[in-house]
Design a protein around this motif. Structure first.
Motif, short mmCIF file in Angstrom:
data_model
loop_
_atom_site.label_atom_id
_atom_site.label_comp_id
_atom_site.label_asym_id
_atom_site.label_seq_id
_atom_site.Cartn_x
_atom_site.Cartn_y
_atom_site.Cartn_z
N PRO A 1 12.76 5.96 -7.94
CA PRO A 1 11.42 5.42 -7.79
C PRO A 1 10.36 6.48 -7.65
O PRO A 1 10.63 7.59 -7.23
N ARG B 1 8.04 9.97 -7.46
CA ARG B 1 8.74 8.74 -7.14
C ARG B 1 8.92 8.60 -5.64
O ARG B 1 9.21 9.55 -4.96
N GLU C 1 4.27 1.25 -0.84
CA GLU C 1 5.62 1.33 -0.30
C GLU C 1 5.95 0.15 0.61
O GLU C 1 7.12 -0.18 0.79
N MET D 1 20.89 2.98 -1.90
CA MET D 1 20.98 3.08 -3.36
C MET D 1 22.19 3.89 -3.79
O MET D 1 22.86 3.55 -4.76
N HIS E 1 11.44 -1.99 -4.79
CA HIS E 1 12.59 -1.10 -4.68
C HIS E 1 13.53 -1.51 -3.56
O HIS E 1 14.75 -1.44 -3.71
N THR E 2 12.97 -1.96 -2.44
CA THR E 2 13.85 -2.42 -1.36
C THR E 2 14.50 -3.75 -1.72
O THR E 2 15.64 -4.00 -1.34
N ASP F 1 15.39 -4.67 -4.77
CA ASP F 1 16.48 -4.33 -5.69
C ASP F 1 17.65 -3.73 -4.94
O ASP F 1 18.82 -4.06 -5.21
N ALA G 1 12.72 -8.59 -7.18
CA ALA G 1 12.54 -7.21 -7.64
C ALA G 1 11.91 -7.16 -9.03
O ALA G 1 11.23 -6.19 -9.38
N ASN H 1 11.52 -1.94 -15.40
CA ASN H 1 12.54 -1.02 -14.90
C ASN H 1 13.90 -1.51 -15.36
O ASN H 1 14.35 -2.58 -14.95
#
Length: 620
Positions: free
Chosen positions: A3, A62, A335, A509, A535-536, A538, A560, A567
């Motif tokens: 990310p 990222r 974020e 991840m 991102h969290t 996913d 996500a 993405n």
């Protein structure tokens, strides 16, 4: 691709005076300013050339890939400065800053690697070319630098030719760029001119502050930190603060410079030093916006985005035009997954302080909403306006990553060549180039490139990417090599937490595919409880899936992908989870979309996506 790092995008400087006559509007100033190109052009060029626009390119575009992590000693922010005390006084050898992980010679999060000589905790070159003497420590002047790998593998002639061609074009077009900046820099002229510059102004950044106030002007030349020369700027600030220890503006500047140094060099000792310097500034001048903005940047670097937003808002109440606070506010909202608020914050920042730091964030907010065309346009105009190597490297890398996300590998490689022509050691560009090479079928060059990256900064993203390339190659010993990379991720995570950095997203991840699956779920849940970003979502979806809890995973996988963010990894994860829950049509659609978008998104994931899609097509 990992990310994007919004919390480490470059920042111009601390020239935070209000600017009259700012425009507002939905379109970023970098796009709407073409019709204004003829106004104020000369002033804009001069201002842009004199000041630059980056205080450090950070650790790549990222989020959640912190550069500075691990345990470190809590050294004084300025050895020998009055009011700081401590053992690190002039004439004494600085203690080692590096932690002691499983490998005594290699501390993940630093630029040391097996076989390299350990450096003391002196400020080194921010571009990774070796240490500089610690200010006040003349005995370190002859210290040997760690071996520096070449920017590109020797056998990677294609990559070398790209970089060389860009350099030739850059040399030939320098005069044209200077003239063109007369138009582009007009977009920045209002932000870059008028009022005192923080590095040469009145310390606290407030309009009307007396010029007799001690400021960083005595510590460093105008624009030194703005041009990314962190070592020179930090050394000068330290020297200045030994003589003028009550200069709160310089303490704030020093603290923020330490944050940048921690991220760019992977030196965790700088975070506590930054904290102490910023605390000292606030003790001398409670509530000053420079220190509050610096504290917000420190919180963002440590992935405390709630704290970052709180301090950024406090700074902006003191000074609505503080660029660092405006940028950190965007980062924190992104974020935290508050994308509508982040978009509004980006528009506000663009109206008040247009420039490369704001433009890159504006572009990322657009990308997260699926508006790739606008994101690309903004970044291309930002690249035209960039006039320092740090800005060129940063923005060109952002363009490379955007192209890579869309499966445009040759375009991505061209952008990475542009970045490396500006800074041959810029690690995010080296990492991005290796990923693009892997996706483009240049496996040997990709492996060698990532080996060089992780030898200097063994961070989770490139470690996992290299491990997967080893697994995909499958030569003798490759499985063991891959295991070594994944083990280093675990070591990095432990050191990150010891250094005060929240590493749960990184841990989740990596561990979901290559580690302890239960730990992956614990970390993903903990991170989701803190923030609800794509991102969290996913990461939690995938951690639930690998633990066999697909019904629970599906809502997070759908969330996500709900913003339109293109993405391939997210699409792949959703396709696998849809299939596991019996939704074959949705599974086919999302697996196909992942491979159509970016068929080389992951050497292992792409292979598994093709296998799953083939199985689904066979059962229709």
């Amino acid at each position: 691709m990992p990310p994007r790092t919004t919390d480490s995008a470059p920042e111009r400087r601390d020239d935070d005076h209000p600017r009259p006559g700012q425009e507002t509007g939905a379109e970023p100033s970098v796009l709407r300013g073409q019709e204004r190109a003829g106004t104020g052009g000369d002033a804009g060029v001069e201002a842009g050339q004199n000041e630059g626009s980056a205080a450090g390119a950070g650790d790549g575009p990222r989020p959640d890939s912190a550069g500075g992590t691990g345990s470190g000693h809590d050294t004084d922010p300025v050895p020998g400065a009055a009011g700081t005390g401590g053992a690190d006084s002039p004439g004494m050898k600085a203690p080692a800053a590096h932690g002691t992980g499983p490998d005594a010679k290699s501390t993940p999060g630093t630029h040391d690697h097996p076989g390299a000589e350990t450096e003391p905790a002196a400020e080194g070159k921010p571009d990774g070319r070796g240490p500089a003497p610690h200010p006040g420590h003349e005995d370190n002047a002859g210290a040997e630098s760690a071996p520096r790998p070449h920017a590109a593998p020797e056998n990677d002639t294609g990559a070398d030719e790209r970089v060389a061609a860009v350099r030739r074009a850059g040399d030939g077009g320098r005069r044209w760029r200077a003239a063109h900046l007369a138009g582009c820099a007009a977009l920045l002229a209002v932000a870059l001119t008028g009022g005192a510059v923080a590095f040469g102004g009145a310390g606290d950044g407030r309009a009307g502050a007396g010029t007799e106030a001690v400021s960083a002007a005595g510590a460093l030349a105008r624009g030194v930190l703005a041009r990314g020369d962190l070592d020179a700027g930090i050394g000068s600030l330290q020297k200045h603060l030994r003589a003028q220890p009550r200069d709160f503006g310089s303490w704030a500047t020093l603290g923020t410079a330490y944050v940048e140094q921690a991220r760019t060099k992977g030196d965790p000792s700088r975070y506590p030093q930054a904290e102490r310097a910023l605390k000292r500034s606030l003790e001398l001048e409670p509530g000053n916006d420079q220190a509050l903005a610096g504290r917000a940047a420190l919180a963002a670097a440590r992935h405390d985005f709630t704290g970052a937003l709180k301090d950024a808002d406090r700074a902006l109440r003191q000074n609505p035009y503080n660029e660092r606070a405006l940028c950190t506010r965007i980062d924190a909202l992104v974020e935290l997954g508050r994308y509508e608020e982040a978009a509004e914050a980006a528009r506000t920042a663009d109206a008040r302080r247009p420039g490369v730091p704001v433009f890159t964030r504006y572009a990322y907010v657009k990308e997260l909403r699926g508006d790739v065309r606008t994101a690309r346009d903004v970044l291309e105009r930002a690249l035209e306006a960039a006039d320092s190597p740090a800005d060129v490297a940063y923005v060109a890398t952002a363009l490379g990553q955007l192209a890579w996300n869309q499966g445009e590998y040759e375009t991505a490689l061209g952008h990475y060549a542009r970045a490396l022509a500006a800074d041959e050691d810029y690690l995010p560009a080296l990492e991005g180039r290796a990923r693009a090479q892997a996706a483009n079928g240049e496996r040997a060059a990709a492996v060698e490139g990532l080996e060089q990256v992780v030898a200097r900064f063994p961070l989770p993203g490139p470690l996992v990417a290299l491990g997967e390339l080893y697994e995909d190659r499958g030569a003798d010993g490759d499985r063991a090599k891959a295991g070594d990379q994944y083990a280093l991720v675990d070591a990095w995570t432990s050191l990150a937490r010891a250094g005060g950095v929240n590493a749960d997203l990184d841990s989740a991840m990596a561990a979901a595919d290559h580690g302890d699956k239960q730990e992956a779920l614990r970390a993903a849940r903990a991170e989701w409880n803190r923030r609800h970003s794509v991102h969290t979502a996913d990461a939690l979806a995938w951690a639930l899936h690998v633990n066999g809890r697909d019904e629970e995973a599906l809502p997070y996988a759908r969330r996500a992908t709900a913003t339109g963010y293109r993405n391939a990894g997210f699409l792949y994860h959703r396709g696998v989870i849809e299939r596991a829950t019996g939704n074959d049509r949705e599974a086919r659609d999302h697996l196909k979309a992942a491979l159509d978008l970016n068929p080389g998104f992951s050497p292992l994931g792409a292979r598994e996506a093709r296998t799953a899609l083939k199985d689904l097509e066979g059962t229709r």
